[in-house]
Design an enzyme around this catalytic site. Structure first.
Site, PDB file in Angstrom:
ATOM      1  CB  SER A   1      -0.976  -0.280   1.331  1.00 37.66           C
ATOM      2  OG  SER A   1      -1.444   1.272   1.306  1.00 37.66           O
TER       3      SER A   1
ATOM      4  CG  MET B   1      -8.692   7.692   0.307  1.00 41.23           C
ATOM      5  SD  MET B   1      -8.003   8.052   2.040  1.00 41.23           S
ATOM      6  CE  MET B   1      -6.982   6.295   2.254  1.00 41.23           C
TER       7      MET B   1
ATOM      8  CG  MET C   1     -11.362   3.756   0.028  1.00 40.92           C
ATOM      9  SD  MET C   1     -10.270   3.696   1.281  1.00 40.92           S
ATOM     10  CE  MET C   1      -8.786   3.699   0.481  1.00 40.92           C
TER      11      MET C   1
ATOM     12  N   GLY D   1      -4.620   5.097   6.970  1.00 44.22           N
ATOM     13  CA  GLY D   1      -3.722   3.942   7.390  1.00 44.22           C
ATOM     14  C   GLY D   1      -3.580   3.902   8.774  1.00 44.22           C
ATOM     15  N   GLY D   2      -2.822   2.508   9.145  1.00 48.83           N
ATOM     16  CA  GLY D   2      -2.325   2.297  10.696  1.00 48.83           C
ATOM     17  C   GLY D   2      -3.444   1.985  11.397  1.00 48.83           C
TER      18      GLY D   2
ATOM     19  CG  HIS E   1      -9.157   0.601  -2.052  1.00 50.26           C
ATOM     20  ND1 HIS E   1      -8.636   0.521  -0.834  1.00 50.26           N
ATOM     21  CD2 HIS E   1     -10.495   0.387  -2.316  1.00 50.26           C
ATOM     22  CE1 HIS E   1      -9.799   0.267  -0.047  1.00 50.26           C
ATOM     23  NE2 HIS E   1     -10.675   0.250  -0.896  1.00 50.26           N
TER      24      HIS E   1
ATOM     25  CG  HIS F   1      -3.496  -1.389  -2.329  1.00 48.41           C
ATOM     26  ND1 HIS F   1      -4.575  -1.849  -2.797  1.00 48.41           N
ATOM     27  CD2 HIS F   1      -4.450  -0.349  -1.417  1.00 48.41           C
ATOM     28  CE1 HIS F   1      -5.961  -1.811  -2.356  1.00 48.41           C
ATOM     29  NE2 HIS F   1      -5.727  -0.697  -1.302  1.00 48.41           N
TER      30      HIS F   1
ATOM     31  N   GLY G   1       0.856  -2.218   4.238  1.00 49.51           N
ATOM     32  CA  GLY G   1       1.366  -0.990   4.124  1.00 49.51           C
ATOM     33  C   GLY G   1       2.703  -0.609   4.898  1.00 49.51           C
ATOM     34  CB  THR G   2       2.992   0.286   8.458  1.00 48.08           C
ATOM     35  OG1 THR G   2       2.206   1.588   8.339  1.00 48.08           O
ATOM     36  CG2 THR G   2       4.129   0.759   9.346  1.00 48.08           C
TER      37      THR G   2
ATOM     38  CG  MET H   1     -12.188  -2.247   2.771  1.00 51.32           C
ATOM     39  SD  MET H   1     -10.499  -1.886   2.511  1.00 51.32           S
ATOM     40  CE  MET H   1     -10.248  -0.852   3.672  1.00 51.32           C
TER      41      MET H   1
ATOM     42  CG  ASP I   1      -5.339   2.981  -0.196  1.00 50.72           C
ATOM     43  OD1 ASP I   1      -6.157   2.407  -0.692  1.00 50.72           O
ATOM     44  OD2 ASP I   1      -4.192   2.909   0.675  1.00 50.72           O
TER      45      ASP I   1
ATOM     46  CG  ASP J   1      -6.559  -2.319   1.911  1.00 48.12           C
ATOM     47  OD1 ASP J   1      -5.461  -2.172   2.610  1.00 48.12           O
ATOM     48  OD2 ASP J   1      -7.065  -1.231   1.356  1.00 48.12           O
ATOM     49  N   GLY J   2      -5.643  -3.749   5.220  1.00 50.59           N
ATOM     50  CA  GLY J   2      -6.096  -3.160   6.345  1.00 50.59           C
ATOM     51  C   GLY J   2      -5.572  -3.912   7.356  1.00 50.59           C
ATOM     52  N   GLY J   3      -4.415  -3.109   8.214  1.00 50.60           N
ATOM     53  CA  GLY J   3      -3.754  -3.979   9.196  1.00 50.60           C
ATOM     54  C   GLY J   3      -3.017  -5.341   8.931  1.00 50.60           C
TER      55      GLY J   3
ATOM     56  N   GLY K   1     -10.368   4.870   4.881  1.00 48.39           N
ATOM     57  CA  GLY K   1     -10.134   6.214   5.052  1.00 48.39           C
ATOM     58  C   GLY K   1      -8.964   6.613   5.584  1.00 48.39           C
TER      59      GLY K   1
END
Length: 229
Positions: free
Chosen positions: A9, A38, A70, A149-150, A68, A34, A198-199, A142, A36, A176-178, A147
């Protein structure tokens, strides 16, 4: 089972060196990036849009941009055309944001992009009808609220991956997410084959090792599932 794909991400990257960051991920084993998008309406944040994607596409030849979306009203022609013209490879919209998913999927395909359908944490997997899933190229579950990250990984979303995999055994299913080394196991066991992180990747001292670990975890889970079938 569809093959394992890791899609770092870019939201977690250093935007001041965006092209270099994307090249770094590809060099370290990522196949997709990826992106994002928004709009400040569907979600409160605003990130990148078509002009930035276009710069990345020109600066990183051959990049597969997993976009993605959003955004509110993702079916608007300007959204689809702008992302396609910017070099988007896959246009993934939120089911919650449109009332005409099939028409949107057709419009995406007409612009030679793959079509993805995303659902947020509070949307059940049953909201994705067989007709929509059959028309789409990828389904995205998701595992955080869209909306920003992190966020912390929501394990209550993982059963939706299992439900979708049971219904659509040959479809690309993304999470996607965490997601990272500590949370990839349940996602892989549930049947996800496209992994957004991502991170966990961009912040790693050795991102190539994280990418390899995520991919091997998916492949091991797929081998076990194949052995049970």
């Amino acid at each position: 089972m569809p093959r394992a794909i890791i899609s770092p991400s870019v939201l977690a990257s250093d935007f001041g060196h965006l092209n270099a960051e994307c090249k770094r991920m590809i060099k370290n084993g990522a196949e997709w990036l990826h992106m994002d998008v928004m709009d400040g309406h569907f979600v409160p944040n605003i990130t990148m849009g078509a002009p930035i994607l276009s710069c990345v596409s020109k600066g990183v030849p051959g990049i597969f941009m997993d976009c993605h979306m959003m955004v509110a009203h993702p079916e608007r022609v300007c959204w689809v055309n702008d992302i396609a013209d910017a070099g988007g490879s896959l246009y993934c919209f939120h089911l919650e944001a449109t009332s005409e998913p099939l028409l949107l999927i057709d419009a995406i395909h007409e612009r030679n992009m793959k079509a993805g359908v995303a659902i947020s944490p509070d949307t059940p997997s049953t909201a994705i009808t067989d007709e929509v899933a059959d028309a789409a190229d990828m389904l995205l579950v998701m595992t955080v609220y869209p909306g920003r990250g992190g966020q912390r990984f929501l394990d209550r979303c993982v059963p939706k991956v299992s439900e979708l995999r049971a219904r659509f055994p040959h479809k690309d299913i993304e999470v996607d997410g965490g997601v990272g080394p500590k949370t990839i196991g349940p996602c892989a066991d549930a049947g996800s084959n496209v992994i957004v992180a991502g991170t966990a990747i961009f912040g790693a001292e050795k991102p190539e090792e994280v990418i390899a670990l995520l991919k091997s975890t998916v492949e091991t889970a797929q081998a076990k599932a194949a052995g049970r079938s």
